[in-house]
Each structure stands twice: as structure tokens, then as C-alpha cells.
Design a protein around this motif. Structure first.
Motif, PDB file in Angstrom:
ATOM      1  N   ILE A 145       6.036  10.164   4.588  1.00  0.00           N
ATOM      2  CA  ILE A 145       5.142  10.051   3.434  1.00  0.00           C
ATOM      3  C   ILE A 145       5.973   9.445   2.312  1.00  0.00           C
ATOM      4  O   ILE A 145       7.074   9.903   2.039  1.00  0.00           O
ATOM      5  N   PHE A 146       5.424   8.419   1.700  1.00  0.00           N
ATOM      6  CA  PHE A 146       6.219   7.642   0.752  1.00  0.00           C
ATOM      7  C   PHE A 146       6.031   8.108  -0.684  1.00  0.00           C
ATOM      8  O   PHE A 146       5.073   8.794  -1.016  1.00  0.00           O
ATOM      9  N   GLN A 147       6.953   7.636  -1.519  1.00  0.00           N
ATOM     10  CA  GLN A 147       6.890   8.013  -2.939  1.00  0.00           C
ATOM     11  C   GLN A 147       5.814   7.227  -3.680  1.00  0.00           C
ATOM     12  O   GLN A 147       5.022   7.789  -4.409  1.00  0.00           O
ATOM     13  N   ASP A 148       5.808   5.905  -3.440  1.00  0.00           N
ATOM     14  CA  ASP A 148       4.970   5.043  -4.259  1.00  0.00           C
ATOM     15  C   ASP A 148       3.591   4.892  -3.641  1.00  0.00           C
ATOM     16  O   ASP A 148       3.434   4.245  -2.619  1.00  0.00           O
ATOM     17  N   PRO A 149       2.570   5.473  -4.260  1.00  0.00           N
ATOM     18  CA  PRO A 149       1.236   5.398  -3.645  1.00  0.00           C
ATOM     19  C   PRO A 149       0.676   3.980  -3.678  1.00  0.00           C
ATOM     20  O   PRO A 149      -0.298   3.698  -3.002  1.00  0.00           O
ATOM     21  N   LEU A 174      -9.344  11.568   7.742  1.00  0.00           N
ATOM     22  CA  LEU A 174      -9.718  11.512   6.339  1.00  0.00           C
ATOM     23  C   LEU A 174     -10.276  12.856   5.890  1.00  0.00           C
ATOM     24  O   LEU A 174      -9.971  13.343   4.804  1.00  0.00           O
ATOM     25  N   ARG A 175     -11.107  13.455   6.759  1.00  0.00           N
ATOM     26  CA  ARG A 175     -11.640  14.782   6.414  1.00  0.00           C
ATOM     27  C   ARG A 175     -10.502  15.783   6.256  1.00  0.00           C
ATOM     28  O   ARG A 175     -10.504  16.618   5.361  1.00  0.00           O
ATOM     29  N   LEU A 176      -9.510  15.628   7.116  1.00  0.00           N
ATOM     30  CA  LEU A 176      -8.368  16.551   7.102  1.00  0.00           C
ATOM     31  C   LEU A 176      -7.630  16.501   5.767  1.00  0.00           C
ATOM     32  O   LEU A 176      -7.173  17.519   5.263  1.00  0.00           O
ATOM     33  N   VAL A 177      -7.514  15.312   5.193  1.00  0.00           N
ATOM     34  CA  VAL A 177      -6.780  15.198   3.933  1.00  0.00           C
ATOM     35  C   VAL A 177      -7.713  15.270   2.731  1.00  0.00           C
ATOM     36  O   VAL A 177      -7.288  15.043   1.599  1.00  0.00           O
ATOM     37  N   GLY A 178      -8.993  15.581   2.965  1.00  0.00           N
ATOM     38  CA  GLY A 178      -9.902  15.804   1.849  1.00  0.00           C
ATOM     39  C   GLY A 178     -10.487  14.543   1.255  1.00  0.00           C
ATOM     40  O   GLY A 178     -10.747  14.487   0.061  1.00  0.00           O
ATOM     41  N   GLN A 210      -5.477   9.899  -4.530  1.00  0.00           N
ATOM     42  CA  GLN A 210      -6.245   9.580  -3.324  1.00  0.00           C
ATOM     43  C   GLN A 210      -5.431   8.702  -2.380  1.00  0.00           C
ATOM     44  O   GLN A 210      -5.454   8.877  -1.169  1.00  0.00           O
ATOM     45  N   ARG A 211      -4.679   7.775  -2.957  1.00  0.00           N
ATOM     46  CA  ARG A 211      -3.861   6.917  -2.106  1.00  0.00           C
ATOM     47  C   ARG A 211      -2.807   7.726  -1.379  1.00  0.00           C
ATOM     48  O   ARG A 211      -2.478   7.455  -0.232  1.00  0.00           O
ATOM     49  N   GLN A 212      -2.264   8.707  -2.079  1.00  0.00           N
ATOM     50  CA  GLN A 212      -1.253   9.529  -1.430  1.00  0.00           C
ATOM     51  C   GLN A 212      -1.873  10.284  -0.257  1.00  0.00           C
ATOM     52  O   GLN A 212      -1.257  10.457   0.781  1.00  0.00           O
ATOM     53  N   ARG A 213      -3.134  10.699  -0.413  1.00  0.00           N
ATOM     54  CA  ARG A 213      -3.831  11.343   0.707  1.00  0.00           C
ATOM     55  C   ARG A 213      -3.993  10.370   1.870  1.00  0.00           C
ATOM     56  O   ARG A 213      -3.856  10.754   3.036  1.00  0.00           O
ATOM     57  N   ILE A 214      -4.299   9.111   1.538  1.00  0.00           N
ATOM     58  CA  ILE A 214      -4.445   8.109   2.600  1.00  0.00           C
ATOM     59  C   ILE A 214      -3.113   7.948   3.337  1.00  0.00           C
ATOM     60  O   ILE A 214      -3.067   7.895   4.565  1.00  0.00           O
ATOM     61  N   GLN A 223      -0.445  16.395  -8.950  1.00  0.00           N
ATOM     62  CA  GLN A 223       0.654  16.832  -8.080  1.00  0.00           C
ATOM     63  C   GLN A 223       0.301  18.081  -7.293  1.00  0.00           C
ATOM     64  O   GLN A 223       0.546  18.158  -6.087  1.00  0.00           O
ATOM     65  N   ALA A 224      -0.279  19.055  -7.978  1.00  0.00           N
ATOM     66  CA  ALA A 224      -0.576  20.321  -7.318  1.00  0.00           C
ATOM     67  C   ALA A 224      -1.554  20.126  -6.160  1.00  0.00           C
ATOM     68  O   ALA A 224      -1.425  20.783  -5.122  1.00  0.00           O
ATOM     69  N   GLN A 225      -2.509  19.205  -6.324  1.00  0.00           N
ATOM     70  CA  GLN A 225      -3.456  18.929  -5.233  1.00  0.00           C
ATOM     71  C   GLN A 225      -2.725  18.486  -3.976  1.00  0.00           C
ATOM     72  O   GLN A 225      -3.011  18.963  -2.878  1.00  0.00           O
ATOM     73  N   VAL A 226      -1.780  17.562  -4.160  1.00  0.00           N
ATOM     74  CA  VAL A 226      -1.087  17.010  -2.992  1.00  0.00           C
ATOM     75  C   VAL A 226      -0.159  18.058  -2.381  1.00  0.00           C
ATOM     76  O   VAL A 226      -0.071  18.191  -1.161  1.00  0.00           O
ATOM     77  N   LEU A 227       0.506  18.833  -3.247  1.00  0.00           N
ATOM     78  CA  LEU A 227       1.381  19.886  -2.716  1.00  0.00           C
ATOM     79  C   LEU A 227       0.572  20.910  -1.921  1.00  0.00           C
ATOM     80  O   LEU A 227       0.962  21.323  -0.826  1.00  0.00           O
ATOM     81  N   ASN A 228      -0.559  21.325  -2.471  1.00  0.00           N
ATOM     82  CA  ASN A 228      -1.415  22.280  -1.756  1.00  0.00           C
ATOM     83  C   ASN A 228      -1.883  21.710  -0.426  1.00  0.00           C
ATOM     84  O   ASN A 228      -1.917  22.413   0.586  1.00  0.00           O
ATOM     85  N   LEU A 229      -2.237  20.436  -0.451  1.00  0.00           N
ATOM     86  CA  LEU A 229      -2.683  19.787   0.785  1.00  0.00           C
ATOM     87  C   LEU A 229      -1.580  19.821   1.830  1.00  0.00           C
ATOM     88  O   LEU A 229      -1.821  20.129   2.998  1.00  0.00           O
ATOM     89  N   MET A 230      -0.353  19.547   1.396  1.00  0.00           N
ATOM     90  CA  MET A 230       0.759  19.544   2.359  1.00  0.00           C
ATOM     91  C   MET A 230       0.986  20.939   2.929  1.00  0.00           C
ATOM     92  O   MET A 230       1.262  21.098   4.119  1.00  0.00           O
ATOM     93  N   LEU A 231       0.853  21.957   2.065  1.00  0.00           N
ATOM     94  CA  LEU A 231       0.997  23.338   2.560  1.00  0.00           C
ATOM     95  C   LEU A 231      -0.098  23.654   3.578  1.00  0.00           C
ATOM     96  O   LEU A 231       0.163  24.214   4.636  1.00  0.00           O
ATOM     97  N   ASP A 232      -1.322  23.258   3.246  1.00  0.00           N
ATOM     98  CA  ASP A 232      -2.467  23.472   4.134  1.00  0.00           C
ATOM     99  C   ASP A 232      -2.257  22.847   5.499  1.00  0.00           C
ATOM    100  O   ASP A 232      -2.461  23.469   6.536  1.00  0.00           O
ATOM    101  N   LEU A 233      -1.860  21.572   5.457  1.00  0.00           N
ATOM    102  CA  LEU A 233      -1.706  20.815   6.698  1.00  0.00           C
ATOM    103  C   LEU A 233      -0.594  21.399   7.556  1.00  0.00           C
ATOM    104  O   LEU A 233      -0.689  21.440   8.777  1.00  0.00           O
ATOM    105  N   GLN A 234       0.447  21.867   6.885  1.00  0.00           N
ATOM    106  CA  GLN A 234       1.550  22.447   7.642  1.00  0.00           C
ATOM    107  C   GLN A 234       1.078  23.647   8.447  1.00  0.00           C
ATOM    108  O   GLN A 234       1.412  23.804   9.616  1.00  0.00           O
TER     109      GLN A 234
END
Lengths: 357, 414, 374
Positions: A118-122, A159-163, A180-184, A211-222
Motif C-alpha cells: 500500500i503506497f503513500q501517495d494516493p 470494493l465492497r470490502l474496502v467500503g 477514497q483513492r487510498q481505499r482503491i 486518516q482514522a477511516q483508513v486506519l480503521n479499515l486496515m484494522l478491520d481487514l486484518q
């Protein structure tokens, strides 16, 4: 390469398995050439003898200031760049361990699906000329999924998985916000069911409120997918938020590795302690607590003698100036490279219950 | 302005400030959605929908069409392109037909109205020999009208080798009369020293000059893409060799080299052979700039995150080049090539003007301008300079289109 | 010149209670082919002498445009369309005992002599990118001396002495030698210090720091923040501190202005903002940021959605599409005004009565978001 290792051989996890990934004595030197004849004049020791391991299903945070080599470590692990020396041991699903550092490009392709990034620059990480479907389905296509409907189903599920809405498939990246791009990008990384995901500063380019959205998503997916993360970041609070264990790097070297709680509450390396104390906290009443660390980060092209941190360390002694400390396990699962680790009692950060509301 | 997110392009005339309202409600973002989040179904305005599924080329077009000068220039170039394809359609007579008696006929002014009706005509020219100098003096006789016919029929020609046609854009109404009847001929741009019709010659010169420009640029692009791509993608010693070659070619003084090369072309070569030789000579240096650009693109693209992502996804080198790298700089290459065409045209014109490029009987803009080489001719027949005006118009148009394309080429830069 | 010079403010009386800079209903718009971007839309705040005002907000909130509008260095296409920026300026710049006058900066031409004198001498800027702020072909010392010579009536020798003094003041060791180095010879931290020295060289009373620590590492950032605080206390300089980092704001600011999409959401003292935030945006923002003091691997409450593009700013309260307290027909209908909910604590939200600042009862009244533990 197991000579210096015995005390450092990572313990098996609860299920009795060896770690998913183990890096031993990783080195990456960038040569500096000068003149018409391109004479080698110096080397930048971007990564200088780093050993670490990641257990299956956990998040290992890798933190440090710019130029500490954390990004180089992560790219070496993915073999996006070739390490100078060292071993990168990866355990496959059938428990077979392979040294990725010894593979050539074609052999490596078999391992690619198991390790994603997962990259830094969306903005730079999504090809602006491809639709979301093309971006997310590309790894599927090149790995043999030729049926378009099958790929469409798969992408929709990702896509559903990442919201994200599946209707977005036909859109181009320019229609999306940074978050959203980071989710993609995450959906693309997950397309091949990887076992290890290397996240290189995945939230540092995002707005605070996203930031918190993406962090939560990563925790969820893990949790859902039993992913293993190597999470590279410069921001201690973000690393603390997501990691089970944390590694701290300074000028190409690993200075400390411990579980998140232990590292933050009882750091054993003076640099770790100083780093934590320098983080500005969103609390006006903590102004006196914040301390600065004198001096500046040493250059990896011209590091100091002995322990690279000694010119800035208030506890430095003669031995620190002359001898490079080895990474040692001083208490179970707590690795430190400091000559004085046992005798120093450094202040950590107490968890503030109040700020949790 | 502080770092706002890159702006989504708004196509012309969009005023989305107020009306795009429902579109900004985020319907599905929150993972741990707060309890009473305002839920709105996925409603986007058509406008937004249109933008979000617009491909790169659509975005380029949206930006390009905002540039009025570039659009006007495109229309001019399209017209010139038609002339290139079917010059016979525009010609009023055989461009090579000489008639010394009809030398230096001046431009006939077109009158659009005849007795209040739209019926274009030109006044006939009347020649009178000066008894002292024995030179012809042409005057126009407003009473003698030669009517102009549009889409009339005359000699037959082949359209792109597919079918034959005998329709011409303009012709004199009285075609059935004898050749030397001046009333049956029109000279919209006058005639030259040998009595050849400038208008018809210009149509054929346009064909030759534009084609030389385009073909040499196409050859340059092929060479530039190939060598620049190899240089940028593989790097190392091969990059070193190609770069040194580019430097060598660029350090050669162009005019003497061109002069030497074109002068070396055997006089006996047919116009077609000379034509191809000249395009190759022009392209041999033209590719170097493009080669450099392509190499630079490859080098910077190799570092892009999305290229690394494709590699980590398991994509092969060939796929990365074809699917990720080349599409990224195609629009830039097109823009740069468009800007290279006028350089080629000007070079060809200059060489031909100096008598070293295309040679009569071939007709190009430069060859036509050769007729206007001395001041006496210019004083006597200023209309011979007209091809120069066409060169200026064509070069300007190519430059404006190229600039417009370059500005529009990267919709993601803002 | 359209300068409006007000009657002199008499130095008598308690001047520390008069604002040094007052921004009133400032609006700066970008006029583009595609339409108007209302980057700053009605921003007001005061900067008191010797105080640090922190402007915090995410991308597109207009914090940097506000700064540029105050200094009148907006880029082409952007214009101040409304509002007043009033500066209490010294008549003799650089002289601490000088008499003062009130100058409306918005009435000065951006390139006027007076405006140029104020920039640097009265208001100095600490930019984000120290590398870009110095020319690589002149020594750092020469560039600082140039600024001094421009604003102060001193000899070259004297200017050099002043430059060395400020270098020492910002904690650069060996200032006599370092002053003759080029910016690329200095490390990131030293470069940032040199920029601060340049800003301080003419003794301005107001510093504007635009994300001064965003480009540097956390240990160096702590040094710079400490230095700024020390200088500010010693010299009683006012600072407008612009950043997106709530931690940095909490460490630096006395007063905080929270901005979102060109508007002020909330302003008040740092203690009130961080300990007793009233606006739903501020509250949500503070809850959603990870902190070194929080438990690891605990899910954070998030703010749904993403920031709208300033071009498509939502109608009414710009935050309403993401707000948990959204009231249909109210928040999306008109823009709320700043109301005083407490002493010197202003909130722009329909939850608070415009008449007396008390909180209206609302069905969605805040139930603290639950923690989810993994």
C-alpha cells in the motif's frame, strides 16, 4: 548467516510456527560515484545490518525519522530494490521457507501475489489513465484470471470490502478524494489474497479527518482476512495506533524492537525515549512534558563511530563512541541495540485515559 | 492557495457551485459510521457522472476545446489536410502548364455580387504590350465578366487512388472555349514568370510541403521512440552510446550539413526520390529532441508508484511498458510532434528556396518562393509572395495546435 | 495612494489589550475559468500583542490563503473581495518605542511602498520550505543583510553584526562562520533556524509561521517549536501559527482558530478548544486523531466522508454532510454565524442559539462514540 544470531532467533508464535517473514542482516548500500570515470568515492549505508521478523497475523510498525532507512527496508523486502546483502526469509502457506534475497526476477514472480504493498501517495500510485476496474483487476488479469465477468465480480467484492460503491468501477481516479483513492489502492493490494502487506506511510498524505477511516479499515481487514502488516511510518502516534510490535530505526540501524505497549511504556533505547518525548501531543497542558533532542540526525553517508546515536545521547560513555552495539534480546521479545540498555531506566508514555473519550 | 486536492476538471460552462449539491454527500465512506449519519442514496448530477467516467483523452479534448486559437488553427490545418489529399479538386488548371504569353497576370479580384444577385465573377484581364519595353501590361476590364462556377467539371483525377472524379471546386464558367481565350480562364492568384497559374500551383505545393513535414516528423517519432525508449528503459552502456550519438548529432551545424547532404543528391534523381531523400535528411536530426524527451519520460516513469504497483502485481515488463508507460506520455509525444512539424516545413521551404531542396518541376512552397527571389520581380508581381503567407499561416497553425495540445496533454497536472 | 491613516493611537493606556492585528470578515476568492472558489469566506480574528494565534485546518480550509491575504501576497487570480485587516503599525519600524498608527492593510496596494515596508519590518513570514526560501547562489548572511538594509537605516557592517546576533539568538552555533555559508550547505534544522533568523532580523512584532515544521523531522520539530516559544516569550512577538497538526497547535498556540472550507468553525483559547470543544467538527476531529497517549489497536471514532472540494462547497454549514448533528432544513439551508458560547469562545453552529449562545436541545445530542476494542 546464523552465526551471530542465536540469541536473536525469533521465537515461534503461539501456534508453534516460525515467523511469516524474517529479515537477517539486511544491508543496502547506495554507491556514490564521482568524476568522469565514475570512481566509487563513498557509500550511503541506507540500511546497515538490520534484522527483524514479522509473525503471521500481526502488525509490525517500522518507525524512524527521514533517512533512517525504513522505506529502503520495506522496498528490499518486496524486492522492489535489490539488497546489497542479507537474507529475507519468507514462509509460504506450506511452511516452506524461501530466501527471497537470493531469487532472480523470474523466480520472484511466483512470490509476488503473496506480498503486496500500500503506497503513500494516493495520487501517484493509481494510473490516472485507467479506470478503477482496470486498476484493481490488473493483478487478477496478469495472474491468469482472463474472464471479464469473473474479474468484475471479484473487483466488486474487493470494493465492497474496502467500503466503496461498486458503481464506482467505471470511474477514473480523478473522480475520487485522497481517502477514497487510498481505499482503491488497498483493494488492489488485496486482489491477490496476499499474506503480507507492506504499507509505506499509508496515511501520511491524507487529511487528519480521513486518516482514522483508513486506519480503521486496515484494522478491520486484518481481522477479516488474517493479514500480516509491515507498517512503515514516521508518525509515532499512527504507528502506536495500529501496531502489535514496533521497530525503531536510526541511521540505517534497528535500535529497538518490542511490543507496542512495552516500547511506549518502557523504552530501553535512549533514542526511542527521545523520539517519543518529541512528539507534540494534542493537549495544551502537556507543554512542559515535550522535550527536544539536541543535535541532528547523522548522515548515513558519513555515520559517527561506535553507536550512531552517541553524539546526541545524554547517556553516552566511552564504549558507545568506539563499539557498535549489537541488537540483543534483553527481556523476552524486547530487542535493543544499546550498550547500556540494562542499566538505563527511561521514561515512557503513560496511556491517558481521558483522551480516549 | 494551500494544498487543495487536484481539481476535477469542470467542462466548459459548468457552474457546479450550487447545483452539484447532492453529489458531495458521502454515502458509504464510514467504516465505523457514527450513529445518525446523514444517509443519501448515491445521487450524482449527470455532470459529475460525466466527469468521473471521462477518460484521459476526453479530458484532454475538454481542455483543448477551451483554447479558441488552437481550435481555429485545427480547422485551418484540417482544410490544409484536405488540400494535401486532393489538390486537383482545388486546382483550376494544370500547375505545370506554361504559357509565356500569360506571364505575370495579376490577381483577379473576386466580385461576389452581380446586379444584386449572388453570382461571383472576376473581371477579365486584358493584356497590352508596352511599345517601348515590349513588356506585357495587364489591366482588368470590369465590363468583361468571367463568371465563376463552383463544383463544375473539368479534367479527371484520381481521389486517393480509390475512384476518379472530375469535379473541381472552382472553375471558369465558359470552359468550352479555346484555351487562349482569357475570358475562359481565371487566375485567382495571378501567374508567374512562365505564365503558370499560382492558385493551382499553390494547391500542389501545399501537398508536397506538408507531406514532407509530416513524413519527416513521423520518421523522427519512430526513431525517437525506439532509440529514446531503449535508452531510457535499459539504461547502462546502451543509454550512454545513444546519448552520445544524440549529442553528436545535435552539435553538428545544421544548415551546412543540410546544404551538403542535399547538394549531394544526384541531379538525375526523380522528384520522388529527392522528396524521400529530403524527408530522411530532415528526420535524421529531428529525432534527437524527441528521443531525449522519451528517454526522460521513461526514466521518471520507472520511479512512479503505479509502475511499481503493476510490477508487484506480477505484470510483465512488456505489459508495464505498453499498458502503463506509453499511454502516459502519448499525449506529450503528439504535442511535441505537432510542434516539430512546422520546423520541418520551414526547413524544407528554406532549402528549396535556396535551390537545394525540392527542385522544379516538383512544386513546393519553397520552390514557388524561388520565383520571388529578386526585388524586380517583387516590384512587378508582388503576388508571387503569396506562398510565403501560406507558409506563415501553416506554421502558426501547427504551433498553436501544438501549444494547445501540450497544455491540454496532462489534465492531471492541475 | 488610498491609505487610510487613522488618528494616532496614543501610547498611553494599556496597549496589551488592543489587538495588534484585527481581521474582520475577510473574504478572498479565486476567480477561475470554471467559476469562483471561495477559499476564504468571512474569517475574523484578533491577534493580541505577545500572543500566539494558531490557525488549524485540513486541506482546502483556507488557512494559507488567509495568511497570504493578510500579507497581500495572493497569487494571480485570487482577490480579496471583502473585509478589513487592520494593523497597529509602528511609525518607525523596528523601534520598540515608536508611536503607532492604525493601517488598513486591505486598503494598501499590494506593491505599494508602505505595504512592502510592513512586510518584513512589521509582519514577517516563516515559510514552510526553508530550501525554497533561500536563493542558492547567495550566502545566507547576505540575504539576511539585504533584508536588514532594506528596512533599517544602518551601515553594511552594522547589518552584518545584526545578522550574526539573530543567528546567535536562534541557537546557531558558530554564527560568524555559518553566516557565510550557502543554504544548501546547512542541514534541514539549521536552515529552518536561519529562516527564523531572517524573519526576526528586522524586529517585527508579528510573525506568520506557515506550517514551519511540516517538512522536518519530529526531533528537529521539537527543537524549532521550543525555539519559537523561547523567542516569542523573550521578545513578546505575536505569532500567527498555521498548521494542520493539532499536536503542534496544542503545543504552541494561546488562541486557536479552527477552519473548515474557508470558514471559521470555532475559536477560543487553546485550553477551551482542546479541553472543551463545542463545535461538532472540532469535537470529531479531536476524537479521530491517533495519539501517542492512547491505547494501541483501538478503533478510533471517525468523521464520515471526505472534505468537499472548495469548488463544490456544500451549501449552508460546509461541514453538514459529515456532521453527526446534522439538522435537515437548518444546516443545509443557511450559513451559521459565530456565536459566543462562553467568554471569548466562539462557535459557528446551529446547535447554539444565536441570541445567547446557549445550547439548543437537539435529538442527536452527543452520545460519545463507543470504543471498539480489537
Amino acid at each position: 548467516m546464523s552465526d551471530g544470531l542465536p540469541p536473536r532467533v525469533p521465537k515461534a508464535d503461539a501456534a508453534g510456527k516460525s515467523p511469516l517473514l524474517e529479515v537477517r542482516h539486511l544491508k543496502k548500500y547506495f554507491p556514490i560515484y564521482k568524476g568522469v570515470l565514475r570512481k566509487l568515492v563513498n557509500q550511503v549505508r541506507a540500511v546497515d545490518d538490520v534484522s527483524l521478523f514479522v509473525r503471521e497475523g500481526e502488525t509490525l510498525g517500522l518507525v524512524g525519522e527521514s533517512g533512517c532507512g525504513k522505506t529502503t527496508v520495506s522496498r528490499c523486502i518486496l524486492r522492489a530494490i535489490d539488497p546489497t546483502s542479507g537474507e529475507i526469509l519468507f514462509r509460504e502457506a506450506d511452511d516452506k521457507v524461501t530466501n527471497l534475497a537470493a531469487l532472480d526476477r523470474s523466480e520472484l514472480r511466483r512470490f509476488r501475489p503473496q506480498m503486496q504493498m500500500i503506497f503513500q501517495d494516493p495520487f501517484g500510485s493509481l494510473n490516472p489513465r485507467m479506470t478503477i476496474f482496470e486498476i484493481v483487476s490488473e493483478p487478477l488479469y496478469v495472474n491468469g484470471m482472463r474472464s471479464k465477468t469473473e474479474r468484475e465480480d471479484h473487483v466488486a467484492e474487493l470494493l465492497r470490502l474496502v467500503g466503496l460503491r461498486t458503481e464506482y468501477m467505471a470511474r477514473y481516479p480523478h473522480a475520487f478524494s485522497g481517502g477514497q483513492r487510498q481505499r482503491i489502492g488497498i483493494a488492489r493490494a488485496l486482489a491477490l489474497n496476499p499474506r503480507l502487506v507492506v504499507a509505506d506511510e499509508p496515511v501520511s498524505a491524507l487529511d487528519v479527518s480521513v486518516q482514522a477511516q483508513v486506519l480503521n479499515l486496515m484494522l478491520d481487514l486484518q481481522q477479516k482476512l488474517n493479514l500480516t502488516y509491515l507498517f512503515v511510518a514516521h508518525d509515532l502516534s499512527v504507528v502506536k495506533h495500529i501496531s502489535d510490535r514496533v521497530c525503531v530505526m536510526y541511521v540505517g540501524k534497528l535500535v529497538e524492537m518490542a511490543t507496542t505497549e512495552e516500547l511506549f511504556q518502557a523504552p530501553r533505547h535512549p533514542y526511542t525515549a527521545a523520539l517519543m518525548m518529541a512528539v507534540p501531543r494534542p493537549d495544551p497542558s502537556s507543554r512542559d512534558i515535550i522535550q527536544d533532542l539536541p543535535g541532528e540526525v547523522a548522515s548515513p553517508a558519513n555515520p559517527p563511530s561506535g553507536c550512531y546515536f552517541h553524539p546526541r545521547c545524554q547517556f553516552a560513555t566511552e564504549v558507545c563512541r568506539t563499539q557498535t552495539p549489537e541488537l540483543r534480546e534483553i527481556t523476552p521479545d524486547h530487542f535493543v541495540s544499546c550498550h547500556r540498555a540494562e542499566e538505563l531506566h527511561l521514561a515512557g508514555i503513560k496511556v491517558n485515559q481521558e483522551t480516549q473519550i | 492557495m494551500d494544498s487543495i486536492e487536484p481539481k476535477i476538471l469542470q467542462p466548459e460552462g459548468a457552474a457546479p457551485l450550487e447545483k452539484a449539491d447532492p453529489a458531495i454527500y458521502p454515502p458509504d465512506e464510514a467504516v465505523a459510521a457514527p450513529a445518525e449519519i446523514f444517509e443519501e442514496p448515491l445521487v450524482t448530477t449527470q455532470e459529475e457522472e460525466r466527469i468521473s467516467i471521462a477518460s484521459n483523452w476526453t479530458l484532454v479534448w475538454w481542455r483543448f476545446r477551451k483554447n479558441v486559437l488552437a481550435v481555429v488553427s485545427t480547422v485551418i490545418l484540417l482544410f490544409l489536410a484536405i488540400v494535401v489529399l486532393i489538390p486537383d479538386f482545388f486546382a483550376t488548371m494544370d500547375p505545370e502548364e506554361t504559357n509565356a504569353r500569360l506571364a505575370f497576370i495579376p490577381v483577379q479580384r473576386i466580385h461576389w455580387l452581380d446586379e444584386g444577385q449572388l453570382k461571383p465573377w472576376v473581371p477579365s484581364v486584358v493584356g497590352k504590350r508596352d511599345p517601348v519595353t515590349l513588356a506585357m501590361k495587364w489591366t482588368t476590364d470590369e465590363t468583361q465578366k468571367t463568371y465563376i462556377r463552383f463544383f463544375g467539371t473539368s479534367w479527371s483525377y484520381s481521389v486517393l487512388g480509390v475512384f476518379d472524379s472530375n469535379i473541381h471546386l472552382v472553375s471558369a464558367a465558359k470552359v468550352d472555349q479555346a484555351d487562349d481565350d482569357l475570358a475562359a480562364q481565371i487566375f485567382l492568384l495571378g501567374t508567374d514568370r512562365l505564365g503558370r497559374d499560382q492558385w493551382s500551383r499553390l494547391a500542389f505545393a501545399t501537398q508536397i510541403s506538408m507531406t514532407i513535414g509530416m513524413i519527416s516528423v513521423i520518421v523522427s517519432v519512430v526513431l525517437g521512440l525506439l532509440l529514446g525508449g531503449i535508452s531510457g528503459y535499459f539504461g547502462g552502456w546502451i543509454d550512454n552510446i545513444i546519448q552520445r550519438l544524440i549529442e553528436l548529432l545535435q552539435s553538428l551545424p545544421t544548415i551546412p550539413i543540410w546544404l551538403a547532404l542535399t547538394a549531394a543528391l544526384p541531379r538525375t534523381w526523380s522528384p520522388e526520390k529527392v522528396f524521400f531523400a529530403i524527408t530522411i535528411i530532415l528526420a535524421l536530426r529531428g529525432w534527437t529532441t524527441l528521443g531525449r524527451e522519451v528517454r526522460g519520460r521513461f526514466l521518471s516513469l520507472r520511479e512512479e508508484d503505479f509502475v511499481l504497483a503493476a510490477e508487484l502485481g506480477g505484470a510483465s515488463q512488456a505489459r508495464i511498458i505498453v499498458k502503463h508507460m506509453i499511454p502516459t506520455f502519448t499525449s506529450h509525444i503528439i504535442a511535441t510532434s505537432t510542434l516539430a512539424i512546422p520546423v520541418m516545413i520551414v526547413t524544407e521551404t528554406s532549402l528549396s528556396f535556396l535551390g537545394l531542396g525540392m527542385r522544379p518541376p516538383a512544386i513546393s512552397w519553397g520552390v514557388m518562393l524561388q520565383e520571388a527571389q529578386n526585388i524586380q520581380t517583387l516590384a512587378l508581381a508582388p503576388w508571387l509572395l503569396f506562398p510565403g503567407l501560406i507558409v506563415i499561416v501553416a506554421v502558426l497553425a501547427f504551433n498553436l495546435v501544438g501549444d494547445g495540445l501540450r497544455d491540454a496533454a496532462d489534465p492531471y497536472s492541475h | 495612494m488610498v491609505t487610510q491613516t487613522h488618528p494616532l493611537v496614543k501610547p498611553a493606556g494599556d496597549l496589551t489589550r488592543e489587538p495588534l492585528l484585527r481581521v474582520e470578515d475577510l473574504k478572498a476568492y479565486f476567480f477561475m475559468d470554471e467559476g469562483i472558489v471561495r477559499a476564504v469566506d468571512g474569517v475574523s480574528f484578533d491577534v493580541m500583542p505577545g500572543k500566539v494565534v494558531g490557525i488549524v485546518g485540513e486541506s482546502g480550509c483556507g488557512k494559507s490563503v488567509t495568511m497570504k491575504a493578510i500579507l497581500q501576497i495572493l497569487e494571480a487570480g485570487a482577490k480579496i473581495v471583502n473585509g478589513k485587516v487592520t494593523l497597529r503599525s509602528r511609525i518607525h519600524h523596528g523601534d520598540p518605542n515608536s508611536a503607532e498608527e492604525l493601517i488598513e492593510l486591505t486598503h494598501l496596494h499590494p506593491n505599494s511602498r508602505q505595504m512592502r515596508r510592513i512586510r518584513g519590518a512589521e509582519i514577517a513570514l516563516i515559510p514552510q520550505e526553508p530550501m525554497a526560501a533561500f536563493s542558492p547562489v547567495h550566502t545566507v548572511g547576505n540575504q539576511i543583510m539585504e533584508t536588514i538594509l532594506l528596512h533599517q537605516d544602518v551601515s553594511k557592517k552594522e547589518a552584518r553584526r545584526i545578522a550574526i546576533d539573530v543567528f546567535r539568538a536562534v541557537g546557531i552555533s558558530m554564527p560568524e562562520q555559518r553566516i557565510d555559508s550557502y543554504s544548501w550547505q546547512l542541514s534541514g534544522g539549521l536552515r529552518q533556524r536561519a529562516i527564523i533568523a531572517m524573519a526576526l532580523s528586522c524586529n517585527p512584532r508579528l510573525l506568520i509561521a506557515d506550517e514551519p515544521t511540516t517538512a522536518i523531522d519530529v526531533t528537529t520539530q521539537a527543537q524549532i517549536l521550543k525555539l519559537l516559544r523561547k523567542l516569542q516569550e523573550e521578545r513578546q512577538t505575536s505569532i500567527i501559527f498555521i498548521t494542520h497538526d493539532l499536536g503542534v497547535i496544542a503545543q504552541m498556540a494561546d488562541e486557536v482558530v479552527v477552519m473548515y472550507l474557508g470558514m471559521v468553525m470555532e475559536k477560543g483559547s487553546a485550553m477551551k478548544i482542546f479541553k472543551d470543544a463545542q463545535h461538532p467538527y472540532t469535537q470529531a476531529l479531536l476524537r479521530s486523531i491517533p495519539s501517542v497517549q492512547s491505547h494501541p489497536r483501538v478503533k478510533l471514532p471517525t468523521i464520515a466522508g471526505s472534505i468537499a472540494h472548495p469548488f463544490n462547497r456544500p451549501k449552508g454549514c460546509p461541514f453538514h454532510p459529515r456532521c453527526t448533528h446534522f439538522m435537515r432544513g437548518v444546516c443545509d439551508a443557511s450559513q451559521p454565524h459565530l456565536v459566543e458560547v462562553d467568554e471569548d469562545h466562539f462557535v459557528s453552529c446551529f446547535l447554539y442559539s444565536e441570541a445567547d449562545g446557549t445550547k439548543k436541545m437537539n435529538k442527536t445530542d452527543a452520545a460519545p462514540a463507543k470504543e471498539e476494542s480489537l
